[in-house]
Write an enzyme that holds these catalytic residues in place. Structure first.
Site, PDB file in Angstrom:
ATOM      1  N   GLU A 151       0.831  -1.210   0.000  1.00  0.00           N
ATOM      2  CA  GLU A 151       0.000   0.000   0.000  1.00  0.00           C
ATOM      3  C   GLU A 151       0.857   1.248   0.000  1.00  0.00           C
ATOM      4  O   GLU A 151       1.790   1.378   0.796  1.00  0.00           O
ATOM      5  CB  GLU A 151      -0.907  -0.011   1.228  1.00  0.00           C
ATOM      6  CG  GLU A 151      -2.329   0.336   0.932  1.00  0.00           C
ATOM      7  CD  GLU A 151      -3.007  -0.683   0.018  1.00  0.00           C
ATOM      8  OE1 GLU A 151      -3.185  -0.360  -1.177  1.00  0.00           O
ATOM      9  OE2 GLU A 151      -3.348  -1.770   0.490  1.00  0.00           O
ATOM     10  N   SER A 196     -25.895   6.043 -15.656  1.00  0.00           N
ATOM     11  CA  SER A 196     -25.538   5.005 -14.697  1.00  0.00           C
ATOM     12  C   SER A 196     -26.780   4.449 -14.034  1.00  0.00           C
ATOM     13  O   SER A 196     -27.678   5.206 -13.639  1.00  0.00           O
ATOM     14  CB  SER A 196     -24.606   5.570 -13.608  1.00  0.00           C
ATOM     15  OG  SER A 196     -24.434   4.633 -12.567  1.00  0.00           O
ATOM     16  N   GLY A 229     -16.675   3.966  -3.052  1.00  0.00           N
ATOM     17  CA  GLY A 229     -15.971   4.433  -1.865  1.00  0.00           C
ATOM     18  C   GLY A 229     -15.506   3.340  -0.938  1.00  0.00           C
ATOM     19  O   GLY A 229     -15.184   3.596   0.224  1.00  0.00           O
ATOM     20  N   LEU A 252     -12.100  -0.522  -3.114  1.00  0.00           N
ATOM     21  CA  LEU A 252     -11.922  -1.598  -4.092  1.00  0.00           C
ATOM     22  C   LEU A 252     -11.779  -1.044  -5.502  1.00  0.00           C
ATOM     23  O   LEU A 252     -11.873  -1.775  -6.478  1.00  0.00           O
ATOM     24  CB  LEU A 252     -13.094  -2.583  -4.019  1.00  0.00           C
ATOM     25  CG  LEU A 252     -13.339  -3.222  -2.643  1.00  0.00           C
ATOM     26  CD1 LEU A 252     -14.484  -4.213  -2.721  1.00  0.00           C
ATOM     27  CD2 LEU A 252     -12.073  -3.898  -2.123  1.00  0.00           C
ATOM     28  N   SER A 253     -11.552   0.251  -5.597  1.00  0.00           N
ATOM     29  CA  SER A 253     -11.236   0.931  -6.840  1.00  0.00           C
ATOM     30  C   SER A 253     -12.383   0.940  -7.834  1.00  0.00           C
ATOM     31  O   SER A 253     -12.231   0.589  -9.004  1.00  0.00           O
ATOM     32  CB  SER A 253      -9.992   0.310  -7.485  1.00  0.00           C
ATOM     33  OG  SER A 253      -9.392   1.215  -8.368  1.00  0.00           O
ATOM     34  N   ASP A 257      -3.958   0.440  -9.175  1.00  0.00           N
ATOM     35  CA  ASP A 257      -5.349   0.056  -9.385  1.00  0.00           C
ATOM     36  C   ASP A 257      -5.622  -0.332 -10.834  1.00  0.00           C
ATOM     37  O   ASP A 257      -6.226  -1.365 -11.122  1.00  0.00           O
ATOM     38  CB  ASP A 257      -6.279   1.192  -8.961  1.00  0.00           C
ATOM     39  CG  ASP A 257      -6.189   1.488  -7.470  1.00  0.00           C
ATOM     40  OD1 ASP A 257      -5.718   0.618  -6.729  1.00  0.00           O
ATOM     41  OD2 ASP A 257      -6.582   2.590  -7.062  1.00  0.00           O
ATOM     42  N   TYR A 275      -4.393  11.776   1.119  1.00  0.00           N
ATOM     43  CA  TYR A 275      -3.579  11.004   0.175  1.00  0.00           C
ATOM     44  C   TYR A 275      -2.428  11.863  -0.344  1.00  0.00           C
ATOM     45  O   TYR A 275      -1.269  11.442  -0.374  1.00  0.00           O
ATOM     46  CB  TYR A 275      -4.470  10.525  -0.973  1.00  0.00           C
ATOM     47  CG  TYR A 275      -3.843   9.507  -1.888  1.00  0.00           C
ATOM     48  CD1 TYR A 275      -4.187   8.161  -1.801  1.00  0.00           C
ATOM     49  CD2 TYR A 275      -2.924   9.875  -2.861  1.00  0.00           C
ATOM     50  CE1 TYR A 275      -3.628   7.216  -2.648  1.00  0.00           C
ATOM     51  CE2 TYR A 275      -2.354   8.943  -3.710  1.00  0.00           C
ATOM     52  CZ  TYR A 275      -2.714   7.619  -3.605  1.00  0.00           C
ATOM     53  OH  TYR A 275      -2.154   6.689  -4.449  1.00  0.00           O
TER      54      TYR A 275
END
Length: 385
Positions: A36, A70, A125, A128-129, A175, A227
């Site tokens: 990570e 979507s 969110g 898990l990308s 990812d 991040y």
């Protein structure tokens, strides 16, 4: 046109746009088994694509308009002008396909307009990308439909460019590499310096184990400042140590490094350096002994992310601790941190007990109930129909 997992996307396309799509493409989510925040430090990672994916039904248009829908949204159809794409023109999830188009255009590829219906089973969110799953599905579709023929390594860099410069998230290549390179039954041992990749067998069921995911439902975003501040600390550490990237620092260098920087920067550096070593040790253990041998490495990774990189949260720590107490051989948070998911390698016979223990621990602490499910390594981004 219909085919198994593609059916919902096809149905949404027909209902929204009428007629049939040119095809349906899938981009899987990913679990990072270990490694990570090492990717943007040119280090090593060990992710795998999972059997949850974003599926896009797409049809080319002749008028330079992009229309996006979507099944998870309530906003209806988003319409964008392909000739004037910029970050301000896209909102919500539309930034991900728009960013891919922008990145491909930057490479000189003539991307046509298109209609797109998205159906995704990757929880938003969750760490898990879900965003990269969308990007990789769209990139794979447009790579085919435009005849660009970009190799996987270029698609990886194009989607990273979309994330960094369009979406505004300073991510590495972990990812999208997992989503584009995945193979059922395997993890991907990736060198983020040169993109060299090897498939490493990871068959948890054959070892009597399941990979349990605990989605804490604490949403996170790579575009948030936590991040970026971690990445900045790593870059500062590399500069102080006089190396191109923290990949070039060994655990034997850490004693000297401690005296050259403030405590916070040192702990960020220590996490990355020791995490790179844990990835190498995990690959060696998988090859020699299989999944049952890697539990302590997962545990050590979580401790490092919690204490040195400080990207865990109470919900993630609770998930890890409860799963271990109920029989998991190892557990860790996965993804960028500040929320998202934890993974636990659990003996199949103990799965029900581990699920119950995690749910009880969350309830006891007054946390929102997590989502629990198992995942397996799956094939990477591809055309479904």
């Amino acid at each position: 046109m219909s085919a198994g997992p593609a059916e919902r996307a096809i149905g949404a396309f027909r209902e929204t746009f009428g007629g049939e799509p040119d095809g349906v493409w899938a981009g899987p989510g990913r679990v990072n088994l270990i490694g990570e925040h090492t990717d943007y430090n040119e280090g090593f990672v060990l992710p795998f694509a999972i059997d949850l994916a974003a599926r896009v039904a797409l049809r080319v248009r002749a008028d330079g308009v992009i229309r996006l829908f979507s099944t998870a949204g309530t906003a209806g159809v988003t319409e964008l002008d392909i000739a004037g794409l910029d970050r301000e023109s896209a909102a919500g999830w539309s930034v991900y396909p728009a960013g891919v188009v922008w990145a491909l255009q930057e490479r000189g590829i003539d991307v046509p307009g298109f209609d797109l219906a998205l159906d995704s089973t990757v929880p938003l969110g969750s760490g898990l990308s879900s965003s990269h799953a969308i990007e990789c599905a769209v990139a794979t579709a447009l790579n085919e439909l435009t005849g660009a023929g970009l190799p996987t390594s270029d698609l990886v860099l194009a989607t990273q460019r979309a994330e960094n410069a369009f979406v505004g998230a300073p991510t590495g290549i972990l990812d999208q590499s997992a989503s584009l390179r995945g193979r059922a039954g395997h993890a991907i041992f990736l060198d983020c310096r040169d993109q060299s990749a090897e498939l490493v067998p990871f068959d948890a069921p054959a070892a009597g184990l399941v990979t349990l995911v605990v989605d804490t439902r604490v949403a996170h975003s790579h575009a948030d400042g936590g991040y970026a501040s971690r990445r900045a600390a790593c870059e500062l550490g590399a500069e102080v140590l006089g190396v191109k990237a923290l990949r070039d620092v060994s655990t034997g260098d850490l004693d000297e490094a401690r005296g050259l920087m403030d405590d916070v920067t040192f702990r960020r550096v220590r996490h990355v350096v020791t995490e790179d070593e844990r990835v190498l040790d995990t690959v060696a253990a998988l090859r020699a002994s299989g999944p049952a041998a890697i539990g302590p490495l997962l545990d050590a990774s979580h401790a490092s992310m919690r204490d040195d990189f400080e990207i865990s949260c109470p919900e993630l720590d609770t998930a890890v601790e409860a799963a271990r107490a109920a029989g998991a051989i190892g557990a860790r948070m996965t993804g960028g941190g500040f929320g998202g998911s934890a993974i636990a390698l659990v003996p199949a016979d103990d799965e029900a007990r581990a699920r119950s223990a995690v749910m009880a621990a969350f309830a006891e602490r007054g946390f929102r109930s997590p989502r629990l499910f198992t995942v397996s390594p799956a094939d990477g981004a591809r055309r479904l129909v």
